[in-house]
Motif scaffolding. Structure first.
Motif, PDB file in Angstrom:
ATOM      1  N   GLU A  36      14.640   8.826  -4.179  1.00  0.00           N
ATOM      2  CA  GLU A  36      15.708   7.827  -4.196  1.00  0.00           C
ATOM      3  C   GLU A  36      15.077   6.443  -4.194  1.00  0.00           C
ATOM      4  OE1 GLU A  36      19.124   7.667  -4.256  1.00  0.00           O
ATOM      5  OE2 GLU A  36      19.236   9.821  -4.495  1.00  0.00           O
ATOM      6  N   ASN A  37      15.521   5.595  -5.109  1.00  0.00           N
ATOM      7  CA  ASN A  37      15.160   4.177  -5.133  1.00  0.00           C
ATOM      8  C   ASN A  37      13.657   3.890  -5.119  1.00  0.00           C
ATOM      9  OD1 ASN A  37      17.913   3.408  -5.120  1.00  0.00           O
ATOM     10  ND2 ASN A  37      17.962   3.745  -2.918  1.00  0.00           N
ATOM     11  N   ILE A  38      12.884   4.677  -5.848  1.00  0.00           N
ATOM     12  CA  ILE A  38      11.455   4.387  -5.932  1.00  0.00           C
ATOM     13  C   ILE A  38      11.182   3.633  -7.219  1.00  0.00           C
ATOM     14  CG2 ILE A  38      10.733   6.300  -4.463  1.00  0.00           C
ATOM     15  CD1 ILE A  38      10.024   7.849  -7.006  1.00  0.00           C
TER      16      ILE A  38
ATOM     17  N   TYR B 200       5.235   9.890  -7.727  1.00  0.00           N
ATOM     18  CA  TYR B 200       6.242  10.952  -7.847  1.00  0.00           C
ATOM     19  C   TYR B 200       6.006  11.761  -9.119  1.00  0.00           C
ATOM     20  CZ  TYR B 200      10.764  13.280  -8.156  1.00  0.00           C
ATOM     21  OH  TYR B 200      11.753  14.231  -8.254  1.00  0.00           O
ATOM     22  N   ASN B 201       5.659  11.074 -10.205  1.00  0.00           N
ATOM     23  CA  ASN B 201       5.426  11.756 -11.483  1.00  0.00           C
ATOM     24  C   ASN B 201       4.159  12.605 -11.485  1.00  0.00           C
ATOM     25  OD1 ASN B 201       7.776  10.760 -12.643  1.00  0.00           O
ATOM     26  ND2 ASN B 201       6.770   8.886 -13.319  1.00  0.00           N
TER      27      ASN B 201
ATOM     28  N   CYS C  90       0.811  -1.215   0.000  1.00  0.00           N
ATOM     29  CA  CYS C  90       0.000   0.000   0.000  1.00  0.00           C
ATOM     30  C   CYS C  90       0.847   1.270   0.000  1.00  0.00           C
ATOM     31  CB  CYS C  90      -0.921   0.008   1.221  1.00  0.00           C
ATOM     32  SG  CYS C  90      -2.162  -1.281   1.174  1.00  0.00           S
ATOM     33  N   SER C  91       2.144   1.143  -0.053  1.00  0.00           N
ATOM     34  CA  SER C  91       2.997   2.318  -0.013  1.00  0.00           C
ATOM     35  C   SER C  91       2.688   3.240  -1.184  1.00  0.00           C
ATOM     36  CB  SER C  91       4.470   1.904  -0.066  1.00  0.00           C
ATOM     37  OG  SER C  91       5.279   3.047  -0.146  1.00  0.00           O
ATOM     38  N   LYS C  92       2.612   4.520  -0.892  1.00  0.00           N
ATOM     39  CA  LYS C  92       2.368   5.513  -1.928  1.00  0.00           C
ATOM     40  C   LYS C  92       3.672   6.115  -2.446  1.00  0.00           C
ATOM     41  CE  LYS C  92      -2.303   6.705  -0.652  1.00  0.00           C
ATOM     42  NZ  LYS C  92      -3.252   7.800  -0.543  1.00  0.00           N
ATOM     43  N   VAL C  93       4.802   5.614  -1.940  1.00  0.00           N
ATOM     44  CA  VAL C  93       6.112   6.087  -2.375  1.00  0.00           C
ATOM     45  C   VAL C  93       6.485   5.302  -3.633  1.00  0.00           C
ATOM     46  CG1 VAL C  93       8.524   6.404  -1.707  1.00  0.00           C
ATOM     47  CG2 VAL C  93       6.722   6.681  -0.008  1.00  0.00           C
TER      48      VAL C  93
ATOM     49  N   LYS D 201      16.174   4.445   2.707  1.00  0.00           N
ATOM     50  CA  LYS D 201      16.558   3.700   1.505  1.00  0.00           C
ATOM     51  C   LYS D 201      15.709   4.063   0.288  1.00  0.00           C
ATOM     52  CE  LYS D 201      18.243  -0.266   4.048  1.00  0.00           C
ATOM     53  NZ  LYS D 201      18.096  -1.696   4.293  1.00  0.00           N
ATOM     54  N   SER D 202      14.450   4.347   0.510  1.00  0.00           N
ATOM     55  CA  SER D 202      13.514   4.624  -0.585  1.00  0.00           C
ATOM     56  C   SER D 202      12.578   5.737  -0.131  1.00  0.00           C
ATOM     57  CB  SER D 202      12.726   3.345  -0.907  1.00  0.00           C
ATOM     58  OG  SER D 202      11.750   3.597  -1.876  1.00  0.00           O
ATOM     59  N   TYR D 203      12.683   6.890  -0.770  1.00  0.00           N
ATOM     60  CA  TYR D 203      11.898   8.021  -0.284  1.00  0.00           C
ATOM     61  C   TYR D 203      11.601   9.037  -1.376  1.00  0.00           C
ATOM     62  CZ  TYR D 203      16.348  10.508  -0.224  1.00  0.00           C
ATOM     63  OH  TYR D 203      17.543  11.087  -0.579  1.00  0.00           O
ATOM     64  N   ILE D 204      10.627   9.893  -1.047  1.00  0.00           N
ATOM     65  CA  ILE D 204      10.314  11.080  -1.840  1.00  0.00           C
ATOM     66  C   ILE D 204      10.407  12.258  -0.888  1.00  0.00           C
ATOM     67  CG2 ILE D 204       8.524  12.347  -3.092  1.00  0.00           C
ATOM     68  CD1 ILE D 204       7.400   9.615  -4.003  1.00  0.00           C
TER      69      ILE D 204
END
Length: 86
Positions: free
Chosen positions: A83-85, A28-29, A20-23, A65-68
């Motif tokens: 990063e890393n999405i 992002y786009n 369910c992660s929205k990252v 590790k994985s973020y906006i």
């Protein structure tokens, strides 16, 4: 015999929460310069961390590790970084 069922239930719950992660790259786009904090929050959900300095706010969704990251000035998005999405 109950313990394997609990283990499977816990694993299924953990998997559903990460799914369910929205990252994501798709979300992002969707971000555009000039969006308000509330508009960004409608796309990404509640941020994991925000810091405010005068009229500027920087918020991060995700982990180290994985973020906006989105920076706002006067409640308008001005800078985006990820990063890393996927």
């Amino acid at each position: 015999m109950k313990h394997p069922i609990r283990l499977l239930a816990a694993a299924a719950l953990a998997l559903s929460l990460t799914a369910c992660s929205k990252v994501t790259a798709d979300n992002y786009n969707k971000l555009k310069s000039g969006m308000t904090y509330e508009e960004v929050r409608a796309i990404l959900g509640k941020p994991d961390n925000c810091s405010d300095l005068l009229a500027a706010r920087s918020c991060t969704w995700g982990d180290e590790k994985s973020y906006i990251n989105v920076s706002f000035v006067g409640d308008q998005a001005v800078l985006f970084h990820s990063e890393n999405i996927r």
